[in-house]
Design an enzyme around this catalytic site. Structure first.
Site, mmCIF file in Angstrom:
data_model
loop_
_atom_site.group_PDB
_atom_site.id
_atom_site.type_symbol
_atom_site.label_atom_id
_atom_site.label_comp_id
_atom_site.label_asym_id
_atom_site.label_seq_id
_atom_site.Cartn_x
_atom_site.Cartn_y
_atom_site.Cartn_z
ATOM 1 N N ASP A 24 8.047 -14.979 41.038
ATOM 2 C CA ASP A 24 7.323 -16.230 41.300
ATOM 3 C C ASP A 24 7.775 -16.694 42.682
ATOM 4 O O ASP A 24 8.868 -17.223 42.825
ATOM 5 C CB ASP A 24 7.665 -17.264 40.212
ATOM 6 C CG ASP A 24 7.110 -18.653 40.521
ATOM 7 O OD1 ASP A 24 6.391 -18.812 41.531
ATOM 8 O OD2 ASP A 24 7.413 -19.582 39.748
ATOM 9 N N LYS B 81 5.500 -20.918 52.235
ATOM 10 C CA LYS B 81 4.311 -20.515 51.499
ATOM 11 C C LYS B 81 3.060 -21.264 51.974
ATOM 12 O O LYS B 81 1.956 -20.740 51.952
ATOM 13 C CB LYS B 81 4.545 -20.782 50.012
ATOM 14 C CG LYS B 81 3.436 -20.292 49.094
ATOM 15 C CD LYS B 81 3.864 -20.444 47.652
ATOM 16 C CE LYS B 81 2.800 -20.044 46.667
ATOM 17 N NZ LYS B 81 3.295 -20.126 45.280
ATOM 18 N N GLU C 159 -0.914 -17.299 39.409
ATOM 19 C CA GLU C 159 0.137 -18.039 38.712
ATOM 20 C C GLU C 159 -0.306 -18.547 37.336
ATOM 21 O O GLU C 159 0.423 -18.368 36.357
ATOM 22 C CB GLU C 159 0.637 -19.195 39.592
ATOM 23 C CG GLU C 159 1.461 -18.692 40.777
ATOM 24 C CD GLU C 159 1.632 -19.710 41.897
ATOM 25 O OE1 GLU C 159 1.279 -20.893 41.704
ATOM 26 O OE2 GLU C 159 2.112 -19.306 42.968
ATOM 27 N N ASP D 51 -0.138 -27.208 36.535
ATOM 28 C CA ASP D 51 1.068 -26.826 37.283
ATOM 29 C C ASP D 51 1.409 -27.901 38.316
ATOM 30 O O ASP D 51 0.754 -28.014 39.355
ATOM 31 C CB ASP D 51 0.821 -25.471 37.963
ATOM 32 C CG ASP D 51 2.029 -24.973 38.757
ATOM 33 O OD1 ASP D 51 2.991 -25.744 38.961
ATOM 34 O OD2 ASP D 51 2.003 -23.805 39.170
HETATM 35 P P1 ADP Z 1 7.333 -25.210 43.168
HETATM 36 O O1 ADP Z 1 6.385 -24.564 42.220
HETATM 37 O O2 ADP Z 1 6.643 -26.114 44.160
HETATM 38 O O3 ADP Z 1 8.264 -24.250 43.811
HETATM 39 P P2 ADP Z 1 8.978 -26.250 40.960
HETATM 40 O O4 ADP Z 1 8.093 -25.854 39.864
HETATM 41 O O5 ADP Z 1 10.274 -25.544 41.088
HETATM 42 O O6 ADP Z 1 8.222 -26.269 42.357
HETATM 43 O O7 ADP Z 1 9.228 -27.829 40.795
HETATM 44 C C1 ADP Z 1 10.110 -28.527 41.615
HETATM 45 C C2 ADP Z 1 9.987 -30.001 41.300
HETATM 46 O O8 ADP Z 1 10.354 -30.227 39.924
HETATM 47 C C3 ADP Z 1 10.903 -30.873 42.141
HETATM 48 O O9 ADP Z 1 10.185 -32.002 42.605
HETATM 49 C C4 ADP Z 1 11.973 -31.325 41.136
HETATM 50 O O10 ADP Z 1 12.526 -32.597 41.469
HETATM 51 C C5 ADP Z 1 11.170 -31.393 39.854
HETATM 52 N N1 ADP Z 1 12.042 -31.361 38.671
HETATM 53 C C6 ADP Z 1 12.925 -30.407 38.324
HETATM 54 N N2 ADP Z 1 13.578 -30.765 37.199
HETATM 55 C C7 ADP Z 1 13.080 -31.972 36.823
HETATM 56 C C8 ADP Z 1 13.349 -32.883 35.749
HETATM 57 N N3 ADP Z 1 14.267 -32.627 34.836
HETATM 58 N N4 ADP Z 1 12.635 -34.015 35.693
HETATM 59 C C9 ADP Z 1 11.705 -34.309 36.620
HETATM 60 N N5 ADP Z 1 11.402 -33.502 37.651
HETATM 61 C C10 ADP Z 1 12.096 -32.349 37.761
HETATM 62 MG MG MG Z 2 5.471 -23.125 41.116
#
Ligand code: ADP
Ligand code: MG
Length: 623
Positions: A25, A86, A185, A207
């Site tokens: 991913d 990205k 995805e 998502d």
């Molecule tokens: P991406 O797909 O953009 O790489 P992610 O799916 O990894 O991103 O999501 C990252 C986001 O998720 C960040 O904004 C982070 O603060 C939020 N996040 C992670 N854990 C939590 C949580 N426990 N509660 C709320 N938001 C969260």
């Molecule tokens: Mg993602």
């Protein structure tokens, strides 16, 4: 009779050897790698036991740092630390300008259209930055699995266009990886939940990541996934949640808007920590260090937090509604809603999304890992570890693909939202007598005019045998493969002359642009239709004018007397004049008028050509 197969000396003939394969991913904020081990798909940790790798690469004078260590310096060394690469993948210099001035990097442009980011370690492209992330994930996987990966499945957003998919593949190649397939995805998330082995039905994949929101509607049909529609907002995510919490803290603590950089950085960090804490507990304690070294203590309740983020969550429902409409479905037709992305941990998000779709969202798989897990399952199958488990995953192309025809019009060959892989062909012909080459201009977009669509590529079909206009049969075939990449081929059927290209555009589209283009196509539908009619009549007028002029040049003197010629030329001049204006009905009328005036002339020409053709032949030959 089939021959028995023997292996080479020294090589194992073991039929059930498990091939190491992984799913990756490659995220905007975080990236993960997963693999199927003892029939379980799971994400693989680094040496310190961390599963998520921040998608951040820092360039030093003499090396590269990837992940956590790089992220830690993103604020102190912004010019050399590349985050969210990205967003830049497969984009040209112009596209990046439209991404806003938020990017702190120094862009350089060389002779190619690919932007390069200037760092102390040299100029780098988004493809190279992504390759560094992929290399780190591969090492992480190979260390845990204890062997070399034979192949990987890399996930991409469903709306990624050709250029963005190609750039992702290029990054993998640069990282020395064998890409088994690019996988959307949302499809990966559905596979992780095993929805592919369930009964046929329609699923929504919601998502919400760090900086982006994507919604996809999938249909499972006899074990095959189709992406019915996609939508989203490329500038909405968990970072915005942090922002509203930070603003709330500023208000509570009486911090001014012009607070310094260091203060704002601490504020964002504490806001994010409070947000994440609220998924576990009812209140979050905040202890913010102020510039004078003292602290502001406060607490944020989940209720207040919910009020702060509700407008943001509501903002995601618009694209959900649009995606449903694109798919021609009502919310009640959705069976499951799969939650993906770290921000769907926020309980209020789950509640509001559940209410909207009228279904309990699926959350049992960690929303951070679900995409990588699904990719790993698919990689395992594609690597051949499940000989009878071949899975065919279908996706759609996000925008229509077509070619330019006379008059700057676009003829769509593959309409948007067509499931892929797909191949479609259409026949075209030549416009002029003796035309021996044909220019093929490949376009992407929903509008009728070339100037309103995106140019993807141009190529020429040469060596067409000279024929009269309209006699050649040129078959143009568009095929989009399972990775979403386009190949175009043109063939002149009578001679078999053929040419084709792999479409590798030097730039891509932003998803805002995709959305904008879709919106425009609806807004402008009527106007476009008018413009199309006008261009069609103008092209027809040009054809008539050209044919008549060449006829007059060749035999006008012989077949017409001065008065007749004057009459024909007056009407011809009228058409030339009218064709320049913008009234298609008027043009059509003048063409008809000209054809009428020329009737006698056409008749004489036909007689003359028959006489000419017969001269020198005996009459019997024609009987
Ligand atoms: P991406 O797909 O953009 O790489 P992610 O799916 O990894 O991103 O999501 C990252 C986001 O998720 C960040 O904004 C982070 O603060 C939020 N996040 C992670 N854990 C939590 C949580 N426990 N509660 C709320 N938001 C969260
Ligand atoms: Mg993602």
């Amino acid at each position: 009779m089939a021959l028995l197969q023997l292996s080479e000396p020294g090589q194992s003939a073991a039929p059930h050897q498990h091939k190491l394969a992984a799913g990756i991913d490659l995220g905007t904020t975080n990236s993960l790698v997963a693999s199927v081990r003892s029939a379980e798909a799971e994400t693989l940790p680094d040496a310190e036991g961390r599963h998520r790798l921040p998608s951040v690469v820092r360039y030093l004078e003499d090396g590269v740092v990837v992940g956590h260590a790089a992220k830690a310096e993103a604020v102190s060394d912004p010019l050399n630390t590349i985050v969210s690469a990205k967003r830049l993948l497969g984009r040209g210099v112009e596209d990046i300008k439209s991404l806003g001035e938020r990017l702190p990097y120094e862009f350089r442009q060389d002779h190619t259209a690919v932007p390069r980011i200037h760092t102390v370690g040299g100029d780098v492209t988004p493809v190279e930055v992504s390759a560094e992330i992929l290399k780190t994930l591969t090492q992480q996987a190979e260390q845990t699995l204890g062997g070399e990966l034979t192949g990987v499945v890399i996930t991409v957003p469903a709306y990624f266009d050709d250029a963005q998919r190609q750039a992702t593949k290029d990054a993998a190649k640069l990282a020395g990886l064998n890409v088994l397939r690019l996988l959307n995805e949302p499809t990966a998330a559905a596979v992780a939940y095993g929805l592919d082995s369930g009964s046929d039905g329609i699923h929504a994949i919601y998502d919400l990541g760090g900086g982006t929101f994507d919604i996809s509607i999938l249909r499972l049909n006899r074990g095959v996934f189709e992406v019915l529609s996609t939508g989203g907002d490329s500038a909405l995510g968990g970072d915005d949640f942090d922002q509203v919490v930070a603003e709330w803290i500023m208000q509570q603590a009486g911090i001014q808007d012009d607070a310094g950089h260091a203060m704002l950085r601490r504020l964002m960090r504490d806001a994010c920590a409070a947000k994440e804490a609220l998924t576990e507990s009812e209140t979050a304690e905040i202890k913010l260090e102020l510039d004078d070294g003292s602290h502001w203590d406060g607490s944020l309740s989940r209720e207040t937090f919910n009020q702060l983020v509700e407008p943001l969550i509501r903002k995601t429902l618009g694209p959900c509604r649009r995606a449903l409409r694109d798919a021609g479905l009502g919310a009640d037709e959705i069976e499951d809603v799969v939650m993906v992305g770290g921000s769907t941990r926020v309980l209020r998000v789950r509640e509001m999304v559940g209410e909207f779709f009228g279904a309990e969202p699926l959350t049992s798989i960690d929303p951070d890992r679900v995409v990588a897990v699904g990719a790993a399952i698919q990689a395992d199958v594609l690597a051949g570890n499940k000989p009878d488990g071949e899975m065919l995953l279908l996706d759609v192309n996000p925008l229509s693909l077509g070619i330019e025809t006379m008059g700057g019009l676009v003829e769509k060959i593959i309409p948007r939202n067509t499931t892929i892989p797909v191949a479609r062909a259409q026949e075209f012909t030549t416009f002029k007598d003796g035309q021996t080459a044909l220019a093929v201009h490949v376009l992407q977009g929903e509008r009728e005019m070339v100037s309103d669509c995106r140019s993807l590529a141009r190529f020429e079909l040469r060596g067409i045998p000279p024929m009269v206009a309209g006699a050649a049969h040129i078959r143009v075939t568009f095929s989009v493969d399972a990775d979403g990449l386009l190949h175009v081929e043109a063939e002149e059927k009578s001679s078999g002359v053929k040419t084709g290209i792999e479409v590798k555009p030097s730039y891509g589209l932003t998803d805002n642009e995709i959305e904008g283009m879709l919106r425009d196509s609806i807004d402008y539908a009527q106007k476009d239709l008018e413009a199309r009619r006008l261009r069609e009549e103008q092209v027809e007028a040009e054809r008539v004018i050209e044919a008549l002029q060449s006829a007059l040049n060749s035999d006008g003197d012989r077949l017409l007397n001065a008065e007749e010629r004057q009459q024909v030329e007056t009407q011809l001049a009228r058409l030339v004049e009218i064709a320049r204006a913008d009234d298609h009905i008027q043009i059509k009328r003048e063409i008809e008028a000209l054809e009428k005036v020329c009737e006698f002339y056409v008749e004489r020409r036909m007689n003359a050509s028959v006489t000419q053709a017969m001269s020198g032949h005996s009459v019997e030959e024609f009987e």
